[in-house]
Design a protein around this motif. Structure first.
Motif, mmCIF file in Angstrom:
data_model
loop_
_atom_site.group_PDB
_atom_site.id
_atom_site.type_symbol
_atom_site.label_atom_id
_atom_site.label_comp_id
_atom_site.label_asym_id
_atom_site.label_seq_id
_atom_site.Cartn_x
_atom_site.Cartn_y
_atom_site.Cartn_z
ATOM 1 N N LEU A 1 0.831 -1.211 0.000
ATOM 2 C CA LEU A 1 0.000 0.000 0.000
ATOM 3 C C LEU A 1 0.862 1.257 0.000
ATOM 4 N N GLU A 2 1.984 1.187 0.712
ATOM 5 C CA GLU A 2 2.872 2.353 0.753
ATOM 6 C C GLU A 2 3.466 2.656 -0.614
ATOM 7 N N SER A 3 3.823 1.598 -1.353
ATOM 8 C CA SER A 3 4.457 1.890 -2.644
ATOM 9 C C SER A 3 3.431 2.470 -3.608
ATOM 10 N N LYS A 4 2.178 2.032 -3.488
ATOM 11 C CA LYS A 4 1.102 2.614 -4.308
ATOM 12 C C LYS A 4 0.921 4.086 -3.930
ATOM 13 N N TYR A 5 0.906 4.331 -2.635
ATOM 14 C CA TYR A 5 0.748 5.709 -2.148
ATOM 15 C C TYR A 5 1.890 6.585 -2.675
ATOM 16 N N SER A 6 3.120 6.087 -2.579
ATOM 17 C CA SER A 6 4.294 6.873 -3.012
ATOM 18 C C SER A 6 4.262 7.166 -4.506
ATOM 19 N N SER A 7 3.592 6.288 -5.272
ATOM 20 C CA SER A 7 3.556 6.503 -6.721
ATOM 21 C C SER A 7 2.784 7.768 -7.075
ATOM 22 N N ASN A 8 1.884 8.199 -6.188
ATOM 23 C CA ASN A 8 1.123 9.423 -6.442
ATOM 24 C C ASN A 8 0.463 9.900 -5.145
#
Length: 201
Positions: free
Chosen positions: A60-67
């Motif tokens: 979830l964090e990497s998805k969040y960091s993507s945008n």
């Protein structure tokens, strides 16, 4: 150090909601991460839960960091996947949020058991909470590895000693009371998009 291992999570919970009352992605994931040191104190018994929570938080964090601006609200990740019909994929953020929420359900239930049943052994407390939360979503394999792991639960008294001095029962109670509503909200939201009843393969 003052406080208990729950102190950072209790502090973090104050920032989980936006002024509009929506769950924010980063602060929510942060609180889940802050509970990992507590799980570590269980040793091998919680290795599965710990890797589950850690893995889903990272996803979830990497998805969040993507945008970060698009995914500032936790549920925006799910809405995007529902719209693109990718929500049911095993590596989707929707799936990640679902299992993260279930693992946290299990922990809240376990902490409640420790509060309410002071005479229970740690294995009893673990098995009872597993039965109430994760068991119905697990297949036979996950269920049996979980049952084996629960037998490795630490001695309750030792566990209470290692999670810190201070008002440990008070902090556990605060954690359960304040964190549980976020989990309930997650379930309601996931149910509203038809994603709250997926089982483990």
């Amino acid at each position: 150090m003052e406080g208990t291992v729950f102190t950072p999570a209790l502090e973090g919970m104050k920032h989980v909601k936006s002024e509009q009352g929506e769950i924010l992605a980063q602060p929510f994931l942060e609180v889940c991460k802050q509970i990992l040191p507590v799980i570590e104190k269980f040793g091998a018994a919680m290795a599965l839960v710990k890797s589950d929570i850690g893995g889903n938080v990272s996803r979830l964090e990497s998805k969040y960091s993507s945008n970060p601006s698009e995914f500032n609200h936790l549920y925006s990740m799910v809405r995007t996947e529902v719209a693109s019909k990718t929500a049911k994929g095993s590596s989707s953020c929707t799936n990640g949020l679902l299992w993260l929420t279930r693992a946290m359900d299990f922990l809240v239930e376990l902490f409640r058991n420790l509060l309410e049943h002071k005479d229970w052994t740690m294995s009893q407390a673990c098995s009872d909470s597993y039965g109430k939360t994760l068991k119905k979503w697990h297949g036979w394999l996950a269920s049996s590895s979980f049952t084996v792991a629960m037998k490795l639960a630490p001695d309750r008294k030792k566990f209470m000693e290692v999670i810190g001095s201070g008002d440990i029962y008070g902090d556990i109670e605060k954690f359960c009371t304040n964190f549980y509503p976020f989990l309930e909200e997650n379930h309601k939201f996931l149910a509203s998009v038809g994603m709250d009843d997926l089982k483990a393969s």
